[in-house]
Each structure stands twice: as C-alpha cells, then as structure tokens.
Design an enzyme around this catalytic site. Structure first.
Site, PDB file in Angstrom:
ATOM      1  N   ASP A 103     -94.701 -42.368  62.393  1.00 53.80           N
ATOM      2  CA  ASP A 103     -94.552 -43.177  61.184  1.00 53.80           C
ATOM      3  C   ASP A 103     -94.916 -44.644  61.352  1.00 53.80           C
ATOM      4  OD1 ASP A 103     -92.242 -44.324  62.520  1.00 53.80           O
ATOM      5  OD2 ASP A 103     -91.079 -42.600  61.824  1.00 53.80           O
ATOM      6  N   HIS A 120     -97.402 -38.193  69.688  1.00 58.27           N
ATOM      7  CA  HIS A 120     -97.859 -37.254  68.660  1.00 58.27           C
ATOM      8  C   HIS A 120     -98.752 -37.926  67.628  1.00 58.27           C
ATOM      9  CE1 HIS A 120     -94.072 -34.685  69.766  1.00 58.27           C
ATOM     10  NE2 HIS A 120     -95.063 -34.496  70.596  1.00 58.27           N
ATOM     11  N   CYS A 128    -111.867 -40.288  62.821  1.00 58.25           N
ATOM     12  CA  CYS A 128    -112.899 -39.265  63.014  1.00 58.25           C
ATOM     13  C   CYS A 128    -112.572 -38.490  64.289  1.00 58.25           C
ATOM     14  CB  CYS A 128    -114.266 -39.930  63.128  1.00 58.25           C
ATOM     15  SG  CYS A 128    -115.563 -38.769  63.649  1.00 58.25           S
ATOM     16  N   CYS A 156    -120.789 -40.878  61.985  1.00 63.78           N
ATOM     17  CA  CYS A 156    -121.364 -39.740  62.719  1.00 63.78           C
ATOM     18  C   CYS A 156    -121.280 -38.419  61.960  1.00 63.78           C
ATOM     19  CB  CYS A 156    -120.661 -39.598  64.079  1.00 63.78           C
ATOM     20  SG  CYS A 156    -119.040 -38.829  64.009  1.00 63.78           S
TER      21      CYS A 156
HETATM   22 ZN   LIG Z   1    -117.334 -40.274  63.645  1.00 60.10          ZN
END
Ligand SMILES: [Zn+2]
Length: 248
Positions: A103, A120, A128, A156
């Site tokens: 959070d 986590h 990405c 990308c």
């Molecule tokens: Zn990327």
C-alpha cells in the site's frame, strides 16, 4: 513490567532495529486484509501470474478488481504505527522496514524509498513487465475506461501490470537480497501485524532469531512463531509501537 514497557526498553537498548510489517499495521488505516475472513481473496479466486500473462480476459478482470478497491487504497493515510516506525528511521536507529504490504503507507509516512523493502511489490502504481518502466494508475484507468482496453508499454509494447508480486510470480530478487542483509544485521527484529503464514517472507523472523537477534512479535492474534520470540504482544499495532517508541 508491562509488555509495552519491556518493548520500549528493548528498543532503547538496540542498535540496529529492523521492522517487519504485514497487513495488521495497515488495517488500522482502513486497508482491508485481503486474506482475512470476508477479505477479497476469500470471495474471488486470485488471478495467478501465468493466467494473467496468458489471458486478456484475466488481465481485464485483474484491472476491474484493482479499480474496484482503488479508492479505498487512495484514501488511506499512515497511522500511529507507521509514524512510530518513521521516527525510528529518521533517528537512524532503523535502517530498514521489510514489508509484506503493497500500500505504500510507509513511504507516505515519510520513510525514504530506499529504507522500505517491499517483498510483495506495490499496488499504488503499475510497471511494464518487460522493461520495468513505471506507469501511474490514472494513466491505466484512462485507457481502461475505453471499452476495457488493456494498457501496453509505450516504450516496448510489453504488458503493464500493477507493481505487485502476484501468486505464481517469482519473488523480487533485489528486495529478497536486501531483506536478508537487513535481517542479518539486526539486533532487534520487530514483527508488526503479520500472521507469519506467507513464505518466503515469513522466513525472515526465523532467520533473525537464528542469527542472534532478539525477536518481538506484535500482532492481534497469536502466530506460529510466538514460541521463538523473546516477547509477544497481542494488541493493536499503532498504540503499542507508538507507546514503546514514545511518540503519538
Ligand atoms: Zn516496456
């Protein structure tokens, strides 16, 4: 001696304190514990990472769930527990906070990014999966608002996902390494609001204790590691740690 005073004395005596935080510290800020009875993961089957990668519908469902809980997350602010830890970090007495939480509330309480080790990941932004470029959730939401279109990396073309570690996704190597180093350097390791059931994260208190650190567990309910601990306090996190640290 009252247990909280005992914790206060252990904190005063320690030189290198590491906090290990779980859902319990953030429920006091109004963030639901997804694993608790009635929590979202008991109502919906979690979307595993492989499924997320393989299926556009799983990715859409994941973003639907994200935006359904987004406002609760956005409204949450740090509580007395986060502030007490921020104070210890600011005093140079707590070099790291290892957290299972996603959070961002430790950072929101003023702890620098490099002192918060997120096992986590973080759900307050996206990234990405290929090039790790960061994306803000507002950007994702604008795209998703158009017929549930899925966000793709503008650099990308990779899949964009919240920066959390999903079930089935490998643990973040750098964070695991940093957490191990911090744990091995600690002479006082304080668990706050973790039921210590999710591994490998829950292995760190055991490692600390085996390495000679003192171990304290502050949690609403008993845990499986209580018998290892030097001190166990079953109480509210924020009031306990803030009293022990001497802040409000
Ligand atoms: Zn990327």
């Amino acid at each position: 001696m009252a247990k909280v005073d005992e914790l206060g004395r252990m904190i005063a005596d320690a030189e290198n304190i590491v906090a290990f935080t779980g859902a319990g510290i953030s429920t006091e800020s109004g963030i639901p514990d997804f694993r608790s009875p009635g929590g979202i993961w008991t109502k919906y089957r979690p979307i595993e990472f492989g499924e997320f990668l393989a299926s556009a519908e799983a990715r859409r469902e994941s973003w639907r769930r994200k935006f359904a809980t987004h406002e609760t997350m956005q409204k949450a602010t740090p509580n007395a527990g986060h502030r007490a830890l921020a104070r210890l970090v600011a005093q140079g007495r707590m070099p790291a906070i290892v957290t299972q939480n996603i959070d961002g509330l430790h950072q929101a309480s003023g702890v620098p990014d490099d002192k918060v080790i997120e096992l986590h990941g973080n759900t307050t932004y996206a990234a990405c999966l290929d090039c790790r470029r960061r994306y803000e959730l507002d950007w994702v939401r604008e795209i998703f608002a158009i017929d549930e279109r899925l966000p793709l990396c503008t650099a990308c073309g990779g899949i964009v996902k919240t920066a959390t570690i999903s079930f089935g996704q490998s643990m973040p190597e750098a964070a695991m390494q940093q957490a191990q180093e911090a744990t091995l350097a600690a002479d006082l390791f304080i668990v706050l609001g973790s039921s210590l059931v999710v591994y490998p994260a829950a292995g760190f208190p055991i490692l600390a204790k085996r390495n000679g650190s003192r171990l304290v567990i502050v949690n609403r309910d008993p845990t499986d590691q209580d018998e290892l601990a030097d001190l166990v306090i079953n109480a509210e996190i924020g009031s306990t740690i803030s009293r022990a640290v001497g802040v409000n």
